[in-house]
Design a protein around this motif. Sequence first.
Motif, mmCIF file in Angstrom:
data_model
loop_
_atom_site.group_PDB
_atom_site.id
_atom_site.type_symbol
_atom_site.label_atom_id
_atom_site.label_comp_id
_atom_site.label_asym_id
_atom_site.label_seq_id
_atom_site.Cartn_x
_atom_site.Cartn_y
_atom_site.Cartn_z
ATOM 1 N N UNK A 223 0.827 -1.229 0.000
ATOM 2 C CA UNK A 223 0.000 0.000 0.000
ATOM 3 C C UNK A 223 0.852 1.267 0.000
ATOM 4 N N UNK A 224 1.877 1.255 0.816
ATOM 5 C CA UNK A 224 2.692 2.468 0.975
ATOM 6 C C UNK A 224 4.145 2.138 0.644
ATOM 7 N N UNK A 225 4.546 2.514 -0.539
ATOM 8 C CA UNK A 225 5.904 2.185 -0.996
ATOM 9 C C UNK A 225 6.312 3.184 -2.072
ATOM 10 N N UNK A 226 7.589 3.261 -2.342
ATOM 11 C CA UNK A 226 8.044 3.961 -3.550
ATOM 12 C C UNK A 226 9.455 3.536 -3.888
ATOM 13 N N UNK A 227 9.765 3.522 -5.177
ATOM 14 C CA UNK A 227 11.157 3.387 -5.609
ATOM 15 C C UNK A 227 11.479 4.632 -6.423
ATOM 16 N N UNK A 228 12.324 5.458 -5.859
ATOM 17 C CA UNK A 228 12.690 6.724 -6.505
ATOM 18 C C UNK A 228 14.123 6.610 -7.021
ATOM 19 N N UNK A 229 14.288 6.770 -8.319
ATOM 20 C CA UNK A 229 15.619 6.624 -8.926
ATOM 21 C C UNK A 229 16.017 7.924 -9.614
ATOM 22 N N UNK A 241 21.541 8.172 -7.335
ATOM 23 C CA UNK A 241 20.988 7.914 -5.998
ATOM 24 C C UNK A 241 19.629 7.257 -6.224
ATOM 25 N N UNK A 242 19.331 6.220 -5.476
ATOM 26 C CA UNK A 242 17.960 5.693 -5.511
ATOM 27 C C UNK A 242 17.520 5.385 -4.088
ATOM 28 N N UNK A 243 16.210 5.391 -3.902
ATOM 29 C CA UNK A 243 15.652 5.150 -2.564
ATOM 30 C C UNK A 243 14.477 4.194 -2.691
ATOM 31 N N UNK A 244 14.522 3.110 -1.926
ATOM 32 C CA UNK A 244 13.387 2.183 -1.843
ATOM 33 C C UNK A 244 12.766 2.343 -0.462
ATOM 34 N N UNK A 309 25.439 13.954 -1.654
ATOM 35 C CA UNK A 309 25.005 13.987 -0.241
ATOM 36 C C UNK A 309 23.708 14.798 -0.103
ATOM 37 N N UNK A 310 23.675 16.071 -0.571
ATOM 38 C CA UNK A 310 22.384 16.777 -0.499
ATOM 39 C C UNK A 310 21.326 16.163 -1.415
ATOM 40 N N UNK A 311 21.760 15.602 -2.543
ATOM 41 C CA UNK A 311 20.789 14.963 -3.449
ATOM 42 C C UNK A 311 20.112 13.783 -2.738
ATOM 43 N N UNK A 312 20.916 12.981 -2.064
ATOM 44 C CA UNK A 312 20.362 11.811 -1.358
ATOM 45 C C UNK A 312 19.415 12.259 -0.255
ATOM 46 N N UNK A 313 19.778 13.330 0.447
ATOM 47 C CA UNK A 313 18.897 13.798 1.530
ATOM 48 C C UNK A 313 17.532 14.181 0.974
ATOM 49 N N UNK A 318 11.766 12.896 -0.173
ATOM 50 C CA UNK A 318 10.697 12.810 -1.180
ATOM 51 C C UNK A 318 10.123 11.389 -1.239
ATOM 52 N N UNK A 319 11.001 10.399 -1.197
ATOM 53 C CA UNK A 319 10.526 9.006 -1.270
ATOM 54 C C UNK A 319 9.649 8.686 -0.062
ATOM 55 N N UNK A 320 10.051 9.150 1.104
ATOM 56 C CA UNK A 320 9.244 8.889 2.302
ATOM 57 C C UNK A 320 7.885 9.590 2.197
ATOM 58 N N UNK A 321 7.898 10.806 1.694
ATOM 59 C CA UNK A 321 6.616 11.536 1.531
ATOM 60 C C UNK A 321 5.706 10.803 0.559
ATOM 61 N N UNK A 322 6.276 10.341 -0.552
ATOM 62 C CA UNK A 322 5.461 9.636 -1.545
ATOM 63 C C UNK A 322 4.901 8.335 -0.993
ATOM 64 N N UNK A 323 5.732 7.613 -0.271
ATOM 65 C CA UNK A 323 5.267 6.335 0.290
ATOM 66 C C UNK A 323 4.158 6.589 1.317
ATOM 67 N N UNK A 324 4.357 7.584 2.169
ATOM 68 C CA UNK A 324 3.353 7.870 3.205
ATOM 69 C C UNK A 324 2.029 8.288 2.583
ATOM 70 N N UNK A 325 2.105 9.006 1.451
ATOM 71 C CA UNK A 325 0.887 9.471 0.786
ATOM 72 C C UNK A 325 0.275 8.385 -0.092
ATOM 73 N N UNK A 326 0.962 7.262 -0.260
ATOM 74 C CA UNK A 326 0.448 6.195 -1.120
ATOM 75 C C UNK A 326 0.492 6.569 -2.584
#
Length: 337
Positions: A223-229, A241-244, A309-313, A318-326
Amino acid sequence: MIRFDYARPADVPEAIGLGAASHAAYLAGGTNLIDLMKENVARPLDVVDINRLPLSAITRTEAGGLRLGALATNADTAHDERVQQDYPLLSSAILAGASPQLRNAATNGGNLNQRTRCYYFYDIDTPCNKRVPGQGCGAIGGVSRIHAILGASEHCIATHPSDMCVALAALEAEVRVEGPEGERVIPFADYHRLPGDQPWRDNTLRPGELVTAIDLPQEGYARNYTYLKLRDRLSYAFALVSVAVGMRLQDGRIEEARVALGGVAHKPWRRPEAETLLRGEAPSRAVFGAAADLLLTGAVGQEGNAFKIPLARRAICRALEQAAAGTPQSQTDKRIA
Ligand SMILES: Cc1cc2nc3c(=O)[nH]c(=O)nc-3n(C[C@H](O)[C@H](O)[C@H](O)COP(=O)(O)OP(=O)(O)OC[C@H]3O[C@@H](n4cnc5c(N)ncnc54)[C@H](O)[C@@H]3O)c2cc1C
Ligand code: SF4
């Protein structure tokens, strides 16, 4: 290309017998190994083609998860209905990588074991400790745009290039391997290594061991996930940088969160303290920023990659916001019939 022997075993024990020879290499889809052989970077004396082994199935496990055969292709895995429905994070990550043609050939076992894309590793006229132990590292003080900001060593600053592995790390998959000493199961966090003083060892496989499958646990955070690349081109490029992120929310609070980073270290990067910090909190920019800071503790840039470093932050927030918002970054697409 140097001379090598080629064998196409019919079963796993025969493959392991052949793969245990020194200077042997397993050949799956060949999308990485063949390139490395053409460039003289990999020089196996025995090529063990595993494509006849019965390791392509994707099946349910007794624990309610999914077992992905090592020889299932990346395309078949990403488009499997059970993967799309229960593990959309994994499907998104696979579909963010390479190209449709490559994903049709590339296998799950090969994806785990693909080598770094460090320019110097591929150029045999430059020094590289991963290719030739003790030779030095061309990337340190050289061109380092794609290199690591976390967990690197004075011997190697390479990154692991896989997208799929970042999702598998977040999902806490397990890697099933079989070798001359029998079968064992490796938690995903222990599969890949940091470079330390042995950068030529990418993972914890023992000589002759073959990956037979990857097990996914029941929880897929569907339900709440994202893969941001984030990358230099919108497609067909490796991650800078990517974030799962996989998250479970209850009554507006984060019950559980998983965050793994790609493109920043020699292995998918997780830090349990950052996930603990998120637990029990209501989603907010402040708490996501604090988690990002924890994940990036100790990050060090070279001249060419300090921008990560700032890009990853920003990417983590953003990935956490997207996942939380579904609202995941990458939607899984349906295969055209
Ligand atoms: C142009 C290009 C762009 C790409 N872009 C991306 C990208 O954006 N994201 C991404 O994640 N990947 C990308 N890739 C990499 C691609 O995903 C890998 O090449 C592929 O997954 C490797 O799988 P394979 O089956 O072809 O492996 P092979 O090339 O056959 O093998 C790769 C390595 O794995 C070992 N191996 C294979 N199977 C096993 C096994 N079962 N057990 C033990 N060892 C094994 C081999 O010995 C070899 O060392 C790209 C590749 C190319 C060429
Ligand atoms: S970063 Fe690692 S792979 Fe790249 S040149 Fe240095 S030792 Fe080789």
